[in-house]
Design a protein around this motif. Structure first.
Motif, PDB file in Angstrom:
ATOM      1  N   PRO A   1      20.873  -6.705  -6.656  1.00  0.00           N
ATOM      2  CA  PRO A   1      20.190  -5.555  -7.184  1.00  0.00           C
ATOM      3  C   PRO A   1      18.823  -5.125  -6.660  1.00  0.00           C
ATOM      4  O   PRO A   1      18.268  -3.959  -6.670  1.00  0.00           O
ATOM      5  N   THR A   2      17.886  -6.100  -6.550  1.00  0.00           N
ATOM      6  CA  THR A   2      16.646  -5.917  -6.250  1.00  0.00           C
ATOM      7  C   THR A   2      16.495  -5.475  -4.799  1.00  0.00           C
ATOM      8  O   THR A   2      15.710  -4.598  -4.402  1.00  0.00           O
ATOM      9  N   ALA A   3      17.438  -6.073  -3.812  1.00  0.00           N
ATOM     10  CA  ALA A   3      17.348  -5.381  -2.294  1.00  0.00           C
ATOM     11  C   ALA A   3      18.030  -4.169  -2.483  1.00  0.00           C
ATOM     12  O   ALA A   3      17.350  -3.148  -1.707  1.00  0.00           O
ATOM     13  N   GLU A   4      18.881  -3.754  -2.979  1.00  0.00           N
ATOM     14  CA  GLU A   4      19.140  -2.175  -3.424  1.00  0.00           C
ATOM     15  C   GLU A   4      17.944  -1.250  -3.947  1.00  0.00           C
ATOM     16  O   GLU A   4      17.692  -0.331  -3.460  1.00  0.00           O
TER      17      GLU A   4
ATOM     18  N   SER B   1       0.957  -1.218   0.023  1.00  0.00           N
ATOM     19  CA  SER B   1      -0.055  -0.074  -0.005  1.00  0.00           C
ATOM     20  C   SER B   1       0.915   1.367  -0.056  1.00  0.00           C
ATOM     21  O   SER B   1       0.541   2.065  -0.776  1.00  0.00           O
ATOM     22  N   LEU B   2       1.987   1.507   0.747  1.00  0.00           N
ATOM     23  CA  LEU B   2       2.977   2.474   0.738  1.00  0.00           C
ATOM     24  C   LEU B   2       3.417   2.668  -0.436  1.00  0.00           C
ATOM     25  O   LEU B   2       3.680   3.808  -1.039  1.00  0.00           O
ATOM     26  N   ALA B   3       3.978   1.651  -1.040  1.00  0.00           N
ATOM     27  CA  ALA B   3       4.666   1.518  -2.391  1.00  0.00           C
ATOM     28  C   ALA B   3       3.556   2.080  -3.478  1.00  0.00           C
ATOM     29  O   ALA B   3       3.744   2.908  -4.334  1.00  0.00           O
TER      30      ALA B   3
ATOM     31  N   CYS C   1       7.573   0.157  -7.982  1.00  0.00           N
ATOM     32  CA  CYS C   1       6.802  -0.939  -8.598  1.00  0.00           C
ATOM     33  C   CYS C   1       7.616  -2.171  -8.165  1.00  0.00           C
ATOM     34  O   CYS C   1       6.970  -3.228  -8.336  1.00  0.00           O
ATOM     35  N   THR C   2       8.825  -2.204  -8.054  1.00  0.00           N
ATOM     36  CA  THR C   2       9.488  -3.366  -7.787  1.00  0.00           C
ATOM     37  C   THR C   2       8.982  -3.960  -6.577  1.00  0.00           C
ATOM     38  O   THR C   2       8.920  -5.270  -6.305  1.00  0.00           O
ATOM     39  N   VAL C   3       8.884  -3.140  -5.348  1.00  0.00           N
ATOM     40  CA  VAL C   3       8.648  -3.659  -4.282  1.00  0.00           C
ATOM     41  C   VAL C   3       7.236  -4.292  -4.336  1.00  0.00           C
ATOM     42  O   VAL C   3       6.901  -5.475  -3.945  1.00  0.00           O
TER      43      VAL C   3
END
Length: 194
Positions: free
Chosen positions: A132-135, A27-29, A103-105
Motif C-alpha cells: 500500500p505504501t509503494a502504491e 524536496s520535490l514532495a 507526505c507519505t514519501v
C-alpha cells in the motif's frame, strides 16, 4: 541511481538512494505539498470533524496555476456548470489525497534515516515499502512528474529539444530530474507487478 525492486522473501518493495537523491525526493514532495496546501482552504482547528468531512464548499473554477490545472483537470470541458459542481464536491478531497501521498514519501524517507543535514558524501538511504505504501509513492511520483512537466512545458515527442540543451542549462537539469522521477516510477511499477 535508486531503483525499486521486490524483495524475494519479504515481498516488500525496496530501494537504495544516495543522500542527495533522497533529499531531492523529499524536496520535490515538500514543494508539491506546499503548492497543494497554499491553494486550498485550510480547515479551521475549531471546526467539528464531521462538519469538516461534510464540507463541500470547495473551489468552483479551474485553478489559475498551470500545475494545479494539470493536477485537477476540468471534468466536463463542454459544460461549465457541471464542471463547477464536480470541482466543488471533489477537489478538496483530491487535494488532501495528493498532499497526503506526498507526505507519505517525506515521512518514509525520514523514517529511513534521512538526516536534516546531508553532510556525509557516502550516505545511503534504504527504503522498504509495503505494497500500500509503494502504491502511495507511485501516485505521488505521478503528481510530481505532472507538476514538473507543466512547469517545464514538456510535450509528447520533444526529446530532441531536451537533448539539444547544454548540460549547464537549468531547464536541462530540471528535465533530468523529471526523467529520473519517471525512471523511479517505472521501476516501482515493475516491482509492484512481480
Amino acid at each position: 541511481m535508486g531503483a525499486f525492486t521486490r524483495h524475494r522473501r519479504s515481498q516488500r518493495v525496496i530501494a537504495n538512494f544516495t543522500g542527495f537523491e533522497a533529499d531531492l525526493l523529499r524536496s520535490l514532495a515538500s514543494q508539491l505539498v506546499e503548492l497543494l496546501r497554499n491553494e486550498s482552504a485550510v480547515p479551521r482547528e475549531d471546526q467539528d470533524p464531521f462538519e469538516a468531512m461534510m464540507d463541500f464548499s470547495g473551489p468552483t473554477s479551474e485553478p489559475e496555476d498551470p500545475v494545479l490545472a494539470r493536477l485537477f483537470p476540468t471534468a466536463y470541458p463542454g459544460d461549465e456548470e457541471a464542471a463547477s459542481e464536480f470541482r466543488r464536491f471533489t477537489e478538496g478531497a483530491l487535494r488532501d489525497g495528493k498532499a497526503a501521498a506526498a507526505c507519505t514519501v517525506i515521512d518514509t524517507l525520514e523514517e529511513a534515516g534521512l538526516p536534516e543535514q546531508l553532510s556525509e558524501d557516502g550516505l545511503m538511504i534504504d527504503v522498504e515499502l509495503d505494497e500500500p505504501t509503494a502504491e502511495t509513492w507511485l501516485r505521488s511520483f505521478t503528481d510530481v512528474r505532472l507538476a514538473l512537466a507543466s512547469r517545464l512545458g514538456v510535450e509528447e515527442d520533444d526529446d530532441d529539444y531536451w537533448l539539444s540543451l547544454p548540460d549547464d542549462d537549468p531547464r536541462a537539469q530540471a528535465h533530468d530530474i523529471y526523467a529520473w522521477v519517471g525512471y523511479l516510477q517505472e521501476t516501482l511499477v515493475d516491482a509492484l507487478s512481480r
